[in-house]
Design an enzyme around this catalytic site. Structure first.
Site, PDB file in Angstrom:
ATOM      1  N   ASP A   1      -7.905  -5.417   0.216  1.00  0.00           N
ATOM      2  CA  ASP A   1      -8.383  -6.328  -0.839  1.00  0.00           C
ATOM      3  C   ASP A   1      -8.005  -7.775  -0.604  1.00  0.00           C
ATOM      4  O   ASP A   1      -8.502  -8.659  -1.309  1.00  0.00           O
ATOM      5  CB  ASP A   1      -7.833  -5.854  -2.188  1.00  0.00           C
ATOM      6  CG  ASP A   1      -8.432  -4.513  -2.555  1.00  0.00           C
ATOM      7  OD1 ASP A   1      -7.670  -3.539  -2.685  1.00  0.00           O
ATOM      8  OD2 ASP A   1      -9.665  -4.435  -2.647  1.00  0.00           O
TER       9      ASP A   1
ATOM     10  N   HIS B   1       0.860  -1.189   0.000  1.00  0.00           N
ATOM     11  CA  HIS B   1       0.000   0.000   0.000  1.00  0.00           C
ATOM     12  C   HIS B   1       0.894   1.235   0.000  1.00  0.00           C
ATOM     13  O   HIS B   1       1.943   1.251   0.622  1.00  0.00           O
ATOM     14  CB  HIS B   1      -0.883  -0.002   1.261  1.00  0.00           C
ATOM     15  CG  HIS B   1      -2.071   0.892   1.159  1.00  0.00           C
ATOM     16  ND1 HIS B   1      -1.978   2.258   1.347  1.00  0.00           N
ATOM     17  CD2 HIS B   1      -3.359   0.624   0.868  1.00  0.00           C
ATOM     18  CE1 HIS B   1      -3.179   2.781   1.186  1.00  0.00           C
ATOM     19  NE2 HIS B   1      -4.030   1.826   0.901  1.00  0.00           N
TER      20      HIS B   1
HETATM   21  C1  SDX Z   1      -6.415  -0.118  -2.681  1.00  0.00           C
HETATM   22  O1  SDX Z   1      -4.725   4.392  -1.812  1.00  0.00           O
HETATM   23  C2  SDX Z   1      -5.655   3.787  -1.199  1.00  0.00           C
HETATM   24  O2  SDX Z   1      -6.083   4.163  -0.120  1.00  0.00           O
HETATM   25  C3  SDX Z   1      -6.206   2.593  -1.926  1.00  0.00           C
HETATM   26  C4  SDX Z   1      -7.139   1.705  -1.118  1.00  0.00           C
HETATM   27  C5  SDX Z   1      -8.425   2.436  -0.793  1.00  0.00           C
HETATM   28  O3  SDX Z   1      -9.089   2.052   0.161  1.00  0.00           O
HETATM   29  O4  SDX Z   1      -8.823   3.308  -1.618  1.00  0.00           O
HETATM   30  O5  SDX Z   1      -6.521   1.288   0.080  1.00  0.00           O
HETATM   31  C6  SDX Z   1      -7.558   0.461  -1.917  1.00  0.00           C
HETATM   32  O6  SDX Z   1      -6.265   0.218  -3.835  1.00  0.00           O
HETATM   33  C7  SDX Z   1      -5.456  -1.059  -1.976  1.00  0.00           C
HETATM   34  C8  SDX Z   1      -4.263  -1.495  -2.881  1.00  0.00           C
HETATM   35  C9  SDX Z   1      -4.771  -2.633  -3.777  1.00  0.00           C
HETATM   36  N1  SDX Z   1      -3.741  -2.997  -4.779  1.00  0.00           N
HETATM   37  C10 SDX Z   1      -3.071  -4.165  -4.656  1.00  0.00           C
HETATM   38  O7  SDX Z   1      -3.192  -4.977  -3.734  1.00  0.00           O
HETATM   39  C11 SDX Z   1      -2.124  -4.436  -5.831  1.00  0.00           C
HETATM   40  C12 SDX Z   1      -0.812  -5.001  -5.305  1.00  0.00           C
HETATM   41  N2  SDX Z   1      -0.093  -3.914  -4.631  1.00  0.00           N
HETATM   42  C13 SDX Z   1       0.883  -3.195  -5.363  1.00  0.00           C
HETATM   43  O8  SDX Z   1       0.718  -3.112  -6.724  1.00  0.00           O
HETATM   44  C14 SDX Z   1       1.379  -1.931  -4.663  1.00  0.00           C
HETATM   45  O9  SDX Z   1       1.704  -2.292  -3.386  1.00  0.00           O
HETATM   46  C15 SDX Z   1       0.478  -0.701  -4.631  1.00  0.00           C
HETATM   47  C16 SDX Z   1       0.003  -0.329  -5.996  1.00  0.00           C
HETATM   48  C17 SDX Z   1      -0.684  -0.938  -3.742  1.00  0.00           C
HETATM   49  C18 SDX Z   1       1.307   0.433  -4.063  1.00  0.00           C
HETATM   50  O10 SDX Z   1       2.268   0.749  -5.000  1.00  0.00           O
HETATM   51  P1  SDX Z   1       3.442   1.781  -4.688  1.00  0.00           P
HETATM   52  O11 SDX Z   1       3.207   2.524  -3.418  1.00  0.00           O
HETATM   53  O12 SDX Z   1       3.674   2.577  -5.928  1.00  0.00           O
HETATM   54  O13 SDX Z   1       4.654   0.833  -4.363  1.00  0.00           O
HETATM   55  P2  SDX Z   1       5.728   0.346  -5.450  1.00  0.00           P
HETATM   56  O14 SDX Z   1       5.020  -0.267  -6.621  1.00  0.00           O
HETATM   57  O15 SDX Z   1       6.662   1.495  -5.672  1.00  0.00           O
HETATM   58  O16 SDX Z   1       6.462  -0.840  -4.660  1.00  0.00           O
HETATM   59  C19 SDX Z   1       7.568  -0.613  -3.783  1.00  0.00           C
HETATM   60  C20 SDX Z   1       8.365  -1.920  -3.822  1.00  0.00           C
HETATM   61  C21 SDX Z   1       8.748  -2.369  -5.230  1.00  0.00           C
HETATM   62  O17 SDX Z   1       9.885  -3.191  -5.116  1.00  0.00           O
HETATM   63  P3  SDX Z   1      11.374  -2.520  -5.417  1.00  0.00           P
HETATM   64  O18 SDX Z   1      11.239  -1.727  -6.707  1.00  0.00           O
HETATM   65  O19 SDX Z   1      11.641  -1.634  -4.196  1.00  0.00           O
HETATM   66  O20 SDX Z   1      12.302  -3.704  -5.513  1.00  0.00           O
HETATM   67  O21 SDX Z   1       7.556  -2.983  -3.289  1.00  0.00           O
HETATM   68  C22 SDX Z   1       7.327  -3.950  -4.303  1.00  0.00           C
HETATM   69  C23 SDX Z   1       7.612  -3.269  -5.626  1.00  0.00           C
HETATM   70  O22 SDX Z   1       8.009  -4.225  -6.603  1.00  0.00           O
HETATM   71  N3  SDX Z   1       5.913  -4.332  -4.206  1.00  0.00           N
HETATM   72  C24 SDX Z   1       5.450  -5.571  -4.313  1.00  0.00           C
HETATM   73  C25 SDX Z   1       4.069  -5.465  -4.097  1.00  0.00           C
HETATM   74  N4  SDX Z   1       3.744  -4.189  -3.874  1.00  0.00           N
HETATM   75  C26 SDX Z   1       4.889  -3.485  -3.945  1.00  0.00           C
HETATM   76  N5  SDX Z   1       6.082  -6.757  -4.596  1.00  0.00           N
HETATM   77  C27 SDX Z   1       5.287  -7.855  -4.650  1.00  0.00           C
HETATM   78  N6  SDX Z   1       3.942  -7.834  -4.427  1.00  0.00           N
HETATM   79  C28 SDX Z   1       3.307  -6.658  -4.165  1.00  0.00           C
HETATM   80  N7  SDX Z   1       1.992  -6.633  -3.966  1.00  0.00           N
END
Ligand code: SDX
Length: 428
Positions: A364, A307
């Site tokens: 989720d 998140h």
């Molecule tokens: C919701 O914003 C809100 O409030 C949203 C929400 C609401 O109530 O409205 O809470 C609802 O949308 C919840 C989020 C649902 N999405 C997911 O579950 C999708 C999976 N999660 C990711 O795609 C990600 O964590 C996000 C999109 C939620 C957040 O993305 P960020 O903040 O841009 O983080 P990032 O992509 O920059 O990740 C940072 C690191 C990366 O690794 P490095 O580049 O440092 O090596 O963490 C890794 C990412 O690859 N990473 C994950 C991961 N999420 C981040 N690796 C594996 N699995 C994951 N789920």
């Protein structure tokens, strides 16, 4: 003396006020930065940018706090209803008994869609995605209420209470109609006497032979699901609603845009992606261990984890994890996907890759298992999120409509070609 921050650029120092929120958050007010220095800030994804001042919801991602109008989500989840929480989020206080009865009646009384509205559904292919249908139909519903969609702010605000109740009510009806259309089933008229969730499930699942009556456990689980999705600060879809509202657009147009923003798999589409992920893990015979390894190497993404704000457990995920166990036990379902989810959660919370990146289950991760247990089809999961988030979108639209905010118009850093000239086609 008020706190300030100094920015030094090209040997010049500029001082800017520091804004403190009521929960102790600090922000540097850079609204004069460009005029003073010619510089703008750059913040891809707005991870460090406050787009507004808001009284509605507070999140402390470091410790996993979520409060609506100052009330912890755990207290609301344990004692309030979805409609009571919707009223709190929109109007800023818990409703008195009289306010609650009036609000519930306004919602119940606005469930039906105009008869000629049914023909709109004939224009969609039966496999149209329900989020596309929902976004389109919310704007279409606004066409039946020109007094609420004048884009004259004063007039739109005169009809705000009615528009808010109408949208909270009709978002369910449109959702149910899109489901019935996809199944080739006749539409089911709402019942005026049924509670919010019961009426929704009635419109979804009743047949000509028998009205659908949810068990108390199912009704409670769905009401909790909607409550936990009511609002969540400036997430992608809520920021979209505020962006559209800032141009003076009416509430229907703004929430319709919010639905489109919610649709993406990284946002509201994640609940669908989680169940599909769990199902594919189950079908592959993996207990989740291989999937965790794949997520660490970037070959897969652990949907429902991570998140932008929470760097601790999403409090909603904790509550939904318990609710998933409860409803599956009450239905006597032994869903292997829950076992896989629990295994993934345990493995991830102990694994350095996830611990270092502070990746925890989010709202989720478990929500799809509840919807699956209730019998909601997986392609409708994000629509359920939209039903729950409607009060938050409405509350944020109201803050824009009653506040002094300017039209949202971010700047950019141009990185394209320079000094180009037109070339006639015969010379290209
Ligand atoms: C919701 O914003 C809100 O409030 C949203 C929400 C609401 O109530 O409205 O809470 C609802 O949308 C919840 C989020 C649902 N999405 C997911 O579950 C999708 C999976 N999660 C990711 O795609 C990600 O964590 C996000 C999109 C939620 C957040 O993305 P960020 O903040 O841009 O983080 P990032 O992509 O920059 O990740 C940072 C690191 C990366 O690794 P490095 O580049 O440092 O090596 O963490 C890794 C990412 O690859 N990473 C994950 C991961 N999420 C981040 N690796 C594996 N699995 C994951 N789920």
């Amino acid at each position: 003396m008020s706190e300030t921050a100094t920015i030094t650029i090209d040997g010049n120092s500029y001082e800017y006020p520091v804004i403190s929120g009521t929960e102790g958050e600090k922000a540097i007010d850079v609204r004069k930065l460009r005029a003073d220095s010619g510089y703008i800030t750059y913040d891809d994804g707005y991870g460090n940018t406050g787009s507004c001042l808001s009284d509605i919801t507070f999140i402390n991602g470091e410790v996993g706090i979520l409060r609506h109008r100052g009330i912890p989500i755990e207290e609301l989840a344990g004692q309030a209803s979805f409609l009571g929480t919707a009223f709190l989020v929109i109007y800023g206080h818990l409703p008195s008994q009289e306010e609650y009865v009036h609000f519930s009646q306004q919602v119940a009384g606005n469930a039906a869609m105009p008869d000629d509205f049914r023909h709109h559904f004939n224009g969609f292919p039966s496999d149209a995605h329900p989020m596309a249908v929902l976004s389109a139909m919310l704007n279409a519903a606004g066409c039946c209420h020109s007094e609420m969609t004048s884009n004259d702010r004063e007039q739109d605000m005169e009809h705000f209470d009615q528009a808010a109740a109408l949208l909270i009510s009709k978002v369910r009806t449109i959702a149910a109609m899109s489901y019935r259309m996809s199944q080739g089933l006749p539409f089911v008229a709402p019942r005026l006497d049924a509670p919010y969730v019961d009426d929704f499930l009635h419109m979804m699942f009743s047949t000509e032979e028998k009205d659908y009556e949810p068990t108390p456990e199912i009704a409670k689980a769905m009401d909790l699901f909607f409550l936990l999705h009511a609002d969540h600060e400036q997430n992608c879809s809520t920021s979209t609603v505020r962006m559209v509202a800032s141009g003076g657009a009416n509430l229907f147009a703004s929430v319709s845009a919010g639905v489109s923003a919610l649709w993406g798999p990284l946002h509201g589409g994640a609940n669908t992606a989680v169940v599909k992920m769990l199902q594919s893990i189950h079908d592959s015979g993996d207990d989740g261990s291989q999937f965790i390894e794949d997520a660490k190497t970037g070959k897969a993404r652990l949907m429902g984890f991570g998140h932008r704000v929470y760097k601790n457990y999403d409090p909603r995920a904790k509550i939904l994890g318990g609710a998933a166990e409860e409803i599956l036990n009450s239905l006597g379902h032994d869903d292997p996907l829950l076992d896989i989810a629990r295994h993934l959660e345990k493995a991830a919370l102990e694994d350095e890759y996830f611990v270092k990146r502070k990746l925890y289950p989010n709202v989720d991760f478990y929500s799809g298992l509840i919807l699956k247990a209730v019998g909601i089809p997986v392609e409708m999961f994000t629509v359920m999120f939209a039903i729950g988030r409607m009060p938050g979108w409405i509350a944020n639209w109201r803050e824009i409509a009653t506040g002094s905010s300017r039209i949202h118009r971010p700047r950019q850093v141009y990185t394209g070609k320079v000094d180009q000239h037109f070339v006639p086609v015969e010379e290209r």
